[in-house]
Design an enzyme around this catalytic site. Structure first.
Site, PDB file in Angstrom:
ATOM      1  N   HIS A 196     -97.622  -0.414 -12.199  1.00 49.60           N
ATOM      2  CA  HIS A 196     -98.147  -1.407 -13.134  1.00 49.60           C
ATOM      3  C   HIS A 196     -97.344  -2.691 -13.005  1.00 49.60           C
ATOM      4  O   HIS A 196     -96.891  -3.273 -13.984  1.00 49.60           O
ATOM      5  CB  HIS A 196     -98.154  -0.868 -14.568  1.00 49.60           C
ATOM      6  CG  HIS A 196     -99.121   0.261 -14.755  1.00 49.60           C
ATOM      7  ND1 HIS A 196     -99.225   0.983 -15.926  1.00 49.60           N
ATOM      8  CD2 HIS A 196    -100.034   0.817 -13.908  1.00 49.60           C
ATOM      9  CE1 HIS A 196    -100.155   1.905 -15.797  1.00 49.60           C
ATOM     10  NE2 HIS A 196    -100.658   1.825 -14.572  1.00 49.60           N
ATOM     11  N   ASP A 214     -64.887   5.498 -13.204  1.00 49.84           N
ATOM     12  CA  ASP A 214     -64.753   6.950 -13.182  1.00 49.84           C
ATOM     13  C   ASP A 214     -65.100   7.534 -14.553  1.00 49.84           C
ATOM     14  O   ASP A 214     -66.240   7.425 -14.974  1.00 49.84           O
ATOM     15  CB  ASP A 214     -63.362   7.365 -12.698  1.00 49.84           C
ATOM     16  CG  ASP A 214     -63.078   6.896 -11.281  1.00 49.84           C
ATOM     17  OD1 ASP A 214     -64.032   6.806 -10.483  1.00 49.84           O
ATOM     18  OD2 ASP A 214     -61.909   6.594 -10.974  1.00 49.84           O
ATOM     19  N   ASP A 215     -64.124   8.109 -15.267  1.00 48.92           N
ATOM     20  CA  ASP A 215     -64.413   8.808 -16.524  1.00 48.92           C
ATOM     21  C   ASP A 215     -64.394   7.898 -17.750  1.00 48.92           C
ATOM     22  O   ASP A 215     -64.553   8.380 -18.881  1.00 48.92           O
ATOM     23  CB  ASP A 215     -63.428   9.957 -16.728  1.00 48.92           C
ATOM     24  CG  ASP A 215     -63.665  11.099 -15.754  1.00 48.92           C
ATOM     25  OD1 ASP A 215     -64.823  11.293 -15.344  1.00 48.92           O
ATOM     26  OD2 ASP A 215     -62.701  11.803 -15.406  1.00 48.92           O
ATOM     27  N   TYR A 235     -94.989   7.708 -12.703  1.00 53.43           N
ATOM     28  CA  TYR A 235     -95.875   7.570 -11.551  1.00 53.43           C
ATOM     29  C   TYR A 235     -95.159   7.912 -10.237  1.00 53.43           C
ATOM     30  O   TYR A 235     -95.790   8.423  -9.298  1.00 53.43           O
ATOM     31  CB  TYR A 235     -96.421   6.146 -11.477  1.00 53.43           C
ATOM     32  CG  TYR A 235     -97.473   5.841 -12.522  1.00 53.43           C
ATOM     33  CD1 TYR A 235     -98.792   6.239 -12.357  1.00 53.43           C
ATOM     34  CD2 TYR A 235     -97.143   5.155 -13.693  1.00 53.43           C
ATOM     35  CE1 TYR A 235     -99.755   5.956 -13.313  1.00 53.43           C
ATOM     36  CE2 TYR A 235     -98.100   4.875 -14.651  1.00 53.43           C
ATOM     37  CZ  TYR A 235     -99.401   5.271 -14.462  1.00 53.43           C
ATOM     38  OH  TYR A 235    -100.356   4.997 -15.412  1.00 53.43           O
ATOM     39  N   ARG A 252     -94.021   5.311 -20.263  1.00 54.58           N
ATOM     40  CA  ARG A 252     -94.591   5.775 -21.523  1.00 54.58           C
ATOM     41  C   ARG A 252     -94.648   7.292 -21.624  1.00 54.58           C
ATOM     42  O   ARG A 252     -94.989   7.830 -22.689  1.00 54.58           O
ATOM     43  CB  ARG A 252     -95.963   5.157 -21.747  1.00 54.58           C
ATOM     44  CG  ARG A 252     -97.072   5.620 -20.828  1.00 54.58           C
ATOM     45  CD  ARG A 252     -98.333   4.774 -21.067  1.00 54.58           C
ATOM     46  NE  ARG A 252     -99.520   5.339 -20.455  1.00 54.58           N
ATOM     47  CZ  ARG A 252     -99.876   5.175 -19.181  1.00 54.58           C
ATOM     48  NH1 ARG A 252     -99.106   4.477 -18.371  1.00 54.58           N
ATOM     49  NH2 ARG A 252    -100.990   5.724 -18.734  1.00 54.58           N
ATOM     50  N   ASN A 284    -111.104   5.240 -20.149  1.00 56.69           N
ATOM     51  CA  ASN A 284    -110.087   5.031 -19.108  1.00 56.69           C
ATOM     52  C   ASN A 284    -110.614   5.423 -17.726  1.00 56.69           C
ATOM     53  O   ASN A 284    -110.988   6.586 -17.501  1.00 56.69           O
ATOM     54  CB  ASN A 284    -108.845   5.863 -19.448  1.00 56.69           C
ATOM     55  CG  ASN A 284    -107.646   5.531 -18.583  1.00 56.69           C
ATOM     56  OD1 ASN A 284    -107.760   4.847 -17.570  1.00 56.69           O
ATOM     57  ND2 ASN A 284    -106.491   6.023 -18.982  1.00 56.69           N
ATOM     58  N   TRP A 292    -109.032   6.062 -15.143  1.00 64.10           N
ATOM     59  CA  TRP A 292    -108.217   7.118 -14.544  1.00 64.10           C
ATOM     60  C   TRP A 292    -108.866   8.487 -14.723  1.00 64.10           C
ATOM     61  O   TRP A 292    -108.855   9.322 -13.807  1.00 64.10           O
ATOM     62  CB  TRP A 292    -106.808   7.117 -15.154  1.00 64.10           C
ATOM     63  CG  TRP A 292    -105.856   8.051 -14.478  1.00 64.10           C
ATOM     64  CD1 TRP A 292    -105.014   7.775 -13.444  1.00 64.10           C
ATOM     65  CD2 TRP A 292    -105.672   9.456 -14.770  1.00 64.10           C
ATOM     66  NE1 TRP A 292    -104.307   8.905 -13.087  1.00 64.10           N
ATOM     67  CE2 TRP A 292    -104.688   9.949 -13.882  1.00 64.10           C
ATOM     68  CE3 TRP A 292    -106.227  10.334 -15.698  1.00 64.10           C
ATOM     69  CZ2 TRP A 292    -104.259  11.286 -13.896  1.00 64.10           C
ATOM     70  CZ3 TRP A 292    -105.803  11.673 -15.717  1.00 64.10           C
ATOM     71  CH2 TRP A 292    -104.827  12.121 -14.812  1.00 64.10           C
ATOM     72  N   ARG A 350     -94.769  11.508 -24.715  1.00 63.12           N
ATOM     73  CA  ARG A 350     -95.709  12.625 -24.641  1.00 63.12           C
ATOM     74  C   ARG A 350     -94.963  13.938 -24.884  1.00 63.12           C
ATOM     75  O   ARG A 350     -94.035  14.272 -24.142  1.00 63.12           O
ATOM     76  CB  ARG A 350     -96.376  12.671 -23.267  1.00 63.12           C
ATOM     77  CG  ARG A 350     -97.211  11.456 -22.947  1.00 63.12           C
ATOM     78  CD  ARG A 350     -97.788  11.522 -21.540  1.00 63.12           C
ATOM     79  NE  ARG A 350     -98.536  10.299 -21.215  1.00 63.12           N
ATOM     80  CZ  ARG A 350     -99.062  10.033 -20.032  1.00 63.12           C
ATOM     81  NH1 ARG A 350     -98.920  10.907 -19.036  1.00 63.12           N
ATOM     82  NH2 ARG A 350     -99.716   8.908 -19.820  1.00 63.12           N
TER      83      ARG A 350
END
Length: 800
Positions: A277, A550-551, A286, A340, A156, A158, A344
């Site tokens: 993306h 409202d509710d 992000y 995504r 990757n 990144w 995690r």
């Protein structure tokens, strides 16, 4: 260290009365005079050092600060385990892969964690000479074996250009005085090898956008500070505004304004939406990282020759107000905009909200006056209302010091948010009431359904198929292993075909339908929202509406059709705080045993203890299921998941539309946080009636005041209201006035025309582009919706 020269757009901006020129650091973050005396580079290093450590002069007698220092030490104790520069296969025994790039990033992150404790007074590691030598040997090992010009990147981008570089930069700032000239040159050259330009990233040098642009800019900025490179800082400043690209990918400009509209579309929009993306809603992923990194960069550059002077910096105010505040629910960021990251384990438990709070705390000094007071009030509210996770007990030292100063301010907390907010640019809606919040997740031809890349978020198939997430006083509901254990084929609110798709099936897919969105009445918690569902991978389609009054939320569906398969609409799927939480069916308690499953006939009302009530004005047959669900995080995330099984109790309720249904429908009223008695009363006298449910229009009327809410899928009529085509409309009578709110949820129409069959009305006020004239014994409203992108337009009529 001399400043670089700006070009093109920067020249234009140089004279702007911009916020960056006035930014002042809070006392906790200001560099000491001793550092400043060493020169500009030294002062900036000290500033970044303070962001990492809390700065010199920490009050170790303060219990909160002492606890944070202790946390820093414990984190380093954990991180240092296994660190062995004599190894040949990896610096750490569990990070030896030469095919998984996150092993490189994680190795650098551990070194930075250890270096932080070494640099913070009061930790067991502070100033330890043996630990210092171990850290330096660790850096040398990584540069020799993994990272730098002599190594081929893998996996990757990144990790190489952002993750590893950020951590290595931080470690280098913390260890700067002991690195030595040769090692410092080796480090900065390695970082520049991967990340030389704040405008570009990836091996093929693509234009960096959104959060990636700010991350890359941060890498270049700290590297420039380490090298005493003023020209590098000037390029960073300009990259934030995309000077080289004439602003097309500015991270500060709204994507629906000026030159930024010509870019990739990634970043913030004026309605508060954030896309990354290309077409993924990502405020809580992000977006929060962009805000976090930008707040750090602004702090670093404030008051220098490289301060940000772009007037679009002022947009950050609206990012916070429109793009984050409505998407936080008592410390939880609504999962529909977290991409995504929901898969995690490290991002559950309100962790994302912590990042947002830290960023806003850093921003306060740079937005003096009314904005600073408003942000202060927000931060106080966010910290106080999250009783699930104590921000002050988990945040970093610098943020803790700054947050304590914010809390000590005489500005009061904002109070609970009460608002109905829609984000047309990303097909999401949020409804906040004093006792609950509700998030609705849709998608369309404009927006992707969900993201599953890098072997993450493998089972989010229905995240945008009308998912409704309810946030109550059970603040940990979507934490504590919700996402691996919830049945992903029956997310609450969705209409689906029974069955289990393949992992990651259909991810990054737009719908073939344009209709997704709605109308919100300003200054109220009244909204109409809907979507045309065209399911991925099957013939299932249908029309779904949520009228948030409202509710009470009126849930309406029609036209539910499929050529094959068993269709169902999920009324609720709740992880139970109390496994034995009572389920009342028409007032009678259902069994509370795990494994209970039943067909529930003639259901008029339901109540789930700790969740709320559900009223079915037209009695229906439902299915109910209690189950203990066991899973691992690895099931939904091969990259960052863990293999430990976790078990959680769930109650699921759904309406079965049968096999290969034709034009099936549904209608119920959801009353979040309502008591069983209130639910029973509303069942006897429903506060909202359904007045239309067809493939042309959904409409409901509130009995208390006559409010009419309608979603027109095509031209049609609902009582006194007629539309010439797709539209979402609210008509609210108040005394002698009538308020009309409308939008074009397809975002394709040039105009919307409404006929209101009521006499004696004239215009009191109207938004630009909205007109009304008498017609056919009533009044005809015409709204210019060109370029409105689903935004609400308003008209107030008065009775003669």
């Amino acid at each position: 260290m001399t400043p670089g020269t700006g070009t093109t757009r920067r020249t234009v901006l140089a004279g702007a009365a911009a916020l960056g020129a006035a930014v002042a650091l809070p006392p906790a973050l200001a560099p000491r005079a001793a550092h400043a005396a060493a020169g500009e580079a030294g002062a900036l290093r000290a500033r970044w050092h303070t962001l990492l450590t809390g700065g010199p002069g920490l009050d170790l007698t303060d219990e909160r600060i002492a606890a944070a220092v202790a946390r820093t030490g414990r984190a380093a104790t954990t991180a240092v385990k296994g660190l062995d520069p004599s190894r040949a296969d990896g610096l750490f025994p569990d990070l030896t892969s030469t095919t998984l790039s996150n092993h490189v990033t994680t190795s650098f992150k551990r070194l930075a964690t250890i270096a932080t404790a070494w640099a913070v007074p009061g930790t067991p590691q502070h100033g330890d000479a043996a630990l210092r030598d171990l850290l330096l040997a660790g850096l040398d090992w990584m540069l020799t074996h993994r990272y730098g010009p002599g190594h081929t990147r893998f996996d990757n981008d990144w990790d190489w250009e952002i993750g590893s570089a950020l951590a290595l930069n931080d470690a280098s700032v913390l260890l700067y005085d002991v690195l030595g000239t040769d090692r410092l040159e080796r480090i900065t050259s390695a970082v520049r090898h991967y990340t030389p330009d704040p405008n570009l990233w990836r091996a093929d040098r693509q234009i960096a956008t959104g959060a990636n642009r700010v991350w890359v800019s941060t890498v270049v900025a700290v590297n420039a500070v380490l090298r005493d490179d003023g020209a590098g800082l000037a390029r960073v400043r300009d990259a934030l505004s995309d000077v080289e690209g004439s602003g097309a990918n500015s991270v500060l400009a709204f994507n629906d304004a000026s030159a930024a509209a010509e870019g990739t579309g990634e970043g913030f929009y004026s309605d508060g939406s954030f896309l990354q993306h290309y077409k993924h809603p990502y405020n809580g992923g992000y977006g929060k990282e962009l805000l976090n990194s930008l707040s750090r960069l602004l702090n670093l550059l404030a008051g220098t020759a490289w301060r940000v002077t772009d007037p679009d910096l002022d947009n950050v105010r609206l990012w916070v107000d429109e793009g984050f505040d409505p998407l936080l629910a008592r410390g939880d960021v609504m999962a529909s905009v977290c991409g995504r990251e929901i898969a995690r384990p490290s991002k559950q438990g309100h962790v994302s909200a912590q990042t947002v709070i830290e960023a806003v705390v850093r921003l306060i000094p740079g937005f003096p006056g009314e904005t600073a007071d408003r942000f202060t009030a927000l931060v106080k509210q966010w910290i106080a209302e999250d009783t699930y996770r104590d921000f002050l007990a988990v945040t970093d030292l610098a943020s803790l010091v700054a947050a304590q100063q914010v809390i000590a301010s005489p500005v009061g907390a904002r109070g609970p948010l009460t608002v109905h907010k829609q984000h047309p640019r990303m097909d999401k809606a949020a409804h906040h009431r004093p006792s609950f919040a509700l998030g609705i997740s849709a998608y369309s031809s404009r927006i992707y359904n969900y993201e599953s890349i890098q072997n993450e978020n493998l089972r989010a198939w229905h995240l945008s198929d009308g998912m409704v997430l309810l946030y109550t006083d059970d603040l940990g509901h979507y934490s504590e292993d919700y996402w691996p254990t919830v049945d992903p084929t029956r997310l609450p609110g969705t209409t689906v075909l029974a069955g289990r798709p393949a992992d990651a099936a259909g991810q990054r897919t737009t719908s073939t339908a344009d209709w997704a969105g709605g109308t919100a009445l300003p200054g109220t918690t009244l909204g109409a929202y809907g979507m045309e569902l065209r399911a991925y991978g099957s013939s299932l389609h249908g029309l779904k509406s949520w009228f948030c009054l409202d509710d009470v939320i009126a849930c309406v569906g029609s036209g539910i059709t499929a050529d094959a398969g068993e269709a169902e609409t999920v009324v609720e799927n709740r992880k139970l705080r109390d496994p034995g939480a009572a389920l009342l069916v028409n007032g009678t308690a259902a069994p509370a045993d795990a494994g209970w499953s039943a067909r529930l006939d003639d259901v008029r009302w339901l109540h789930v203890a700790g969740t709320g009530g559900y009223v079915f004005p037209d009695p229906v047959t439902l299915r109910g299921l209690r189950e203990d669900r066991t899973a691992t995080w690895r099931d939904i995330n091969l990259k960052y998941g863990t293999d430990t099984p976790v078990t959680r109790p769930y109650l699921t309720l759904w309406q079965d539309h049968g096999t290969a249904p034709r034009d099936a429908d549904y209608f119920w009223l959801q009353a979040p946080a309502a008591s069983a008695e209130r639910t029973r009363q509303w069942s006897a006298a429903p506060p909202v009636e359904r007045v239309a449910c067809s493939t042309a229009v959904h409409a409901v009327r509130r009995r208390a005041d006559g409010l009419l809410a309608a979603n027109f899928w095509s031209a049609g009529t609902a009582r006194e209201l007629t539309a010439d085509g797709p539209a979402s409309v609210l008509v609210r009578p108040e005394g002698r006035t009538l308020t009309v709110a409308l939008s074009d949820p397809t975002q394709l129409r040039s105009s919307v025309v409404l006929d209101l069959a009521l006499r004696g009305l004239s215009v009191a006020s109207a938004d630009p582009g909205v007109t009304a004239v008498p017609a056919g014994g009533g009044i005809r409203v015409t709204a210019d919706t060109t370029g409105r992108h689903g935004a609400t337009l308003n008209l107030t009529l008065k009775r003669s």
